[in-house]
Write a protein that holds these residues in place. Sequence first.
Motif, PDB file in Angstrom:
ATOM      1  N   LEU A   1       0.809  -1.213   0.000  1.00  0.00           N
ATOM      2  CA  LEU A   1       0.000   0.000   0.000  1.00  0.00           C
ATOM      3  C   LEU A   1       0.850   1.273   0.000  1.00  0.00           C
ATOM      4  CD1 LEU A   1      -2.846   1.235   0.126  1.00  0.00           C
ATOM      5  CD2 LEU A   1      -2.693   1.093   2.624  1.00  0.00           C
ATOM      6  N   ASP A   2       1.586   1.496   1.072  1.00  0.00           N
ATOM      7  CA  ASP A   2       2.286   2.764   1.259  1.00  0.00           C
ATOM      8  C   ASP A   2       3.459   2.909   0.299  1.00  0.00           C
ATOM      9  OD1 ASP A   2       0.578   3.473   3.413  1.00  0.00           O
ATOM     10  OD2 ASP A   2       1.712   2.117   4.707  1.00  0.00           O
ATOM     11  N   HIS A   3       3.489   4.007  -0.427  1.00  0.00           N
ATOM     12  CA  HIS A   3       4.492   4.307  -1.449  1.00  0.00           C
ATOM     13  C   HIS A   3       4.422   3.348  -2.627  1.00  0.00           C
ATOM     14  CE1 HIS A   3       6.229   7.475   0.905  1.00  0.00           C
ATOM     15  NE2 HIS A   3       6.375   6.669   1.946  1.00  0.00           N
ATOM     16  N   THR A   4       3.384   2.535  -2.677  1.00  0.00           N
ATOM     17  CA  THR A   4       3.156   1.649  -3.816  1.00  0.00           C
ATOM     18  C   THR A   4       1.860   2.068  -4.500  1.00  0.00           C
ATOM     19  OG1 THR A   4       4.354  -0.189  -2.770  1.00  0.00           O
ATOM     20  CG2 THR A   4       2.845  -0.752  -4.548  1.00  0.00           C
TER      21      THR A   4
ATOM     22  N   ILE B   1      -4.700  -6.445  -1.169  1.00  0.00           N
ATOM     23  CA  ILE B   1      -3.733  -5.508  -0.617  1.00  0.00           C
ATOM     24  C   ILE B   1      -3.056  -6.184   0.573  1.00  0.00           C
ATOM     25  CG2 ILE B   1      -3.465  -3.338   0.661  1.00  0.00           C
ATOM     26  CD1 ILE B   1      -5.608  -2.138  -1.135  1.00  0.00           C
ATOM     27  N   VAL B   2      -1.726  -6.193   0.563  1.00  0.00           N
ATOM     28  CA  VAL B   2      -0.938  -6.853   1.607  1.00  0.00           C
ATOM     29  C   VAL B   2      -0.012  -5.787   2.206  1.00  0.00           C
ATOM     30  CG1 VAL B   2       0.492  -8.846   2.178  1.00  0.00           C
ATOM     31  CG2 VAL B   2      -0.943  -8.903   0.131  1.00  0.00           C
ATOM     32  N   THR B   3      -0.326  -5.336   3.413  1.00  0.00           N
ATOM     33  CA  THR B   3       0.370  -4.184   3.973  1.00  0.00           C
ATOM     34  C   THR B   3       0.814  -4.424   5.411  1.00  0.00           C
ATOM     35  OG1 THR B   3       0.105  -1.838   4.572  1.00  0.00           O
ATOM     36  CG2 THR B   3      -1.888  -3.185   4.585  1.00  0.00           C
ATOM     37  N   ALA B   4       1.897  -3.752   5.785  1.00  0.00           N
ATOM     38  CA  ALA B   4       2.388  -3.817   7.161  1.00  0.00           C
ATOM     39  C   ALA B   4       1.719  -2.772   8.050  1.00  0.00           C
ATOM     40  CB  ALA B   4       3.902  -3.635   7.195  1.00  0.00           C
ATOM     41  N   THR B   5       0.847  -1.955   7.483  1.00  0.00           N
ATOM     42  CA  THR B   5       0.098  -0.974   8.268  1.00  0.00           C
ATOM     43  C   THR B   5      -1.133  -1.652   8.866  1.00  0.00           C
ATOM     44  OG1 THR B   5       0.898   0.827   6.891  1.00  0.00           O
ATOM     45  CG2 THR B   5      -1.086   1.254   8.160  1.00  0.00           C
TER      46      THR B   5
ATOM     47  N   THR C   1      -6.020   0.912   7.402  1.00  0.00           N
ATOM     48  CA  THR C   1      -6.028   0.489   6.007  1.00  0.00           C
ATOM     49  C   THR C   1      -7.355  -0.049   5.489  1.00  0.00           C
ATOM     50  OG1 THR C   1      -5.124  -1.672   6.663  1.00  0.00           O
ATOM     51  CG2 THR C   1      -3.563   0.032   5.980  1.00  0.00           C
ATOM     52  N   ARG C   2      -8.264  -0.473   6.382  1.00  0.00           N
ATOM     53  CA  ARG C   2      -9.525  -1.008   5.869  1.00  0.00           C
ATOM     54  C   ARG C   2     -10.291   0.005   5.016  1.00  0.00           C
ATOM     55  NH1 ARG C   2     -11.166  -5.396   3.967  1.00  0.00           N
ATOM     56  NH2 ARG C   2     -11.472  -3.933   2.252  1.00  0.00           N
ATOM     57  N   PRO C   3     -10.471   1.254   5.460  1.00  0.00           N
ATOM     58  CA  PRO C   3     -11.178   2.195   4.604  1.00  0.00           C
ATOM     59  C   PRO C   3     -10.385   2.588   3.357  1.00  0.00           C
ATOM     60  CG  PRO C   3     -10.438   3.288   6.613  1.00  0.00           C
ATOM     61  CD  PRO C   3     -10.216   1.821   6.807  1.00  0.00           C
ATOM     62  N   ILE C   4      -9.057   2.487   3.405  1.00  0.00           N
ATOM     63  CA  ILE C   4      -8.266   2.778   2.208  1.00  0.00           C
ATOM     64  C   ILE C   4      -8.476   1.680   1.171  1.00  0.00           C
ATOM     65  CG2 ILE C   4      -5.960   3.202   1.299  1.00  0.00           C
ATOM     66  CD1 ILE C   4      -5.134   4.169   4.087  1.00  0.00           C
ATOM     67  N   ALA C   5      -8.451   0.422   1.609  1.00  0.00           N
ATOM     68  CA  ALA C   5      -8.739  -0.677   0.688  1.00  0.00           C
ATOM     69  C   ALA C   5     -10.140  -0.514   0.086  1.00  0.00           C
ATOM     70  CB  ALA C   5      -8.619  -2.018   1.411  1.00  0.00           C
ATOM     71  N   ASP C   6     -11.094  -0.130   0.916  1.00  0.00           N
ATOM     72  CA  ASP C   6     -12.455   0.091   0.420  1.00  0.00           C
ATOM     73  C   ASP C   6     -12.475   1.178  -0.646  1.00  0.00           C
ATOM     74  OD1 ASP C   6     -13.363  -1.826   2.188  1.00  0.00           O
ATOM     75  OD2 ASP C   6     -14.097  -0.382   3.668  1.00  0.00           O
TER      76      ASP C   6
ATOM     77  N   VAL D   1     -11.205  -2.708  -3.040  1.00  0.00           N
ATOM     78  CA  VAL D   1     -10.552  -3.991  -2.774  1.00  0.00           C
ATOM     79  C   VAL D   1     -11.109  -4.584  -1.484  1.00  0.00           C
ATOM     80  CG1 VAL D   1      -8.357  -5.151  -2.302  1.00  0.00           C
ATOM     81  CG2 VAL D   1      -8.460  -3.280  -3.976  1.00  0.00           C
ATOM     82  N   ASP D   2     -11.761  -5.734  -1.606  1.00  0.00           N
ATOM     83  CA  ASP D   2     -12.338  -6.395  -0.433  1.00  0.00           C
ATOM     84  C   ASP D   2     -11.290  -7.144   0.379  1.00  0.00           C
ATOM     85  OD1 ASP D   2     -14.921  -5.534  -1.078  1.00  0.00           O
ATOM     86  OD2 ASP D   2     -15.300  -7.295  -2.333  1.00  0.00           O
ATOM     87  N   GLU D   3     -10.332  -7.741  -0.327  1.00  0.00           N
ATOM     88  CA  GLU D   3      -9.358  -8.608   0.336  1.00  0.00           C
ATOM     89  C   GLU D   3      -8.176  -7.789   0.842  1.00  0.00           C
ATOM     90  OE1 GLU D   3      -9.934 -11.700   1.054  1.00  0.00           O
ATOM     91  OE2 GLU D   3     -11.837 -11.722  -0.043  1.00  0.00           O
TER      92      GLU D   3
END
Length: 225
Positions: free
Chosen positions: A12-15, A113-117, A122-127, A131-133
């Motif tokens: 996620l971050d910087h990607t 999305i596979v993130t260390a945050t 991150t849930r609302p960012i994925a939304d 992206v559900d997963e």
Amino acid sequence: MTAKTKLALFDLDHTLLPIDSDHAWGEFTQAIGWCDRAEFKRRNDEFFAQYQAGTLDIHDYVRFATDALRRRGAAEAMAARQDFMRQVIGPAIRPQARALVDAHRAAGEQVVIVTATNEFITRPIADAFGVDELIAVRLERGADGWITGEIAGIPSMRAGKVARMGEWLAARGLAWGQVEATFYSDSTNDLPLLERVRHPVATNPDARLRQIARERGWRILDLFQ
């Protein structure tokens, strides 16, 4: 021969984002007066530098990063997160990042999305990316249902991303040999997962990952140029 399940995995971050959402959340909470500005900024920047150097202790960082959340409680935390999404994250989501995710989805690939945050951030960012997963750092919940500051299970950082992806696959009756995965990441922290997938993509890579990608012939994508 059975066709392999195609996966598109994204850090996620910087990607997908041109910012670090975890660090930005810390900056946001100090701006709204949740903590001592000077001390919080010093520690937040220190942890961020450790992450960039690959030396971060994720457990220490999560305790620090969730301290204000724990003290403020769920209702105030959720309201602040909505403001954070509107003021900080929304403007940071670029059309080219959306288009990349959408292209993989349109090709029939499962997007993850596979993130260390942590999952709270991150849930609302994925939304927002549709992206559900989401595989993120899971936060332990106490008897009151609110976060304790500890991590639940394996943190999705460094080799932990490979382990958590393994759990995700197993829950769906899959193994690594049954999938064809692409993984986009900016950081050498993600080398374990980049080395595990069939199609590693160094995305907006830091200097070290850019050099490794060149040496190994990996695709390099500068998404935000």
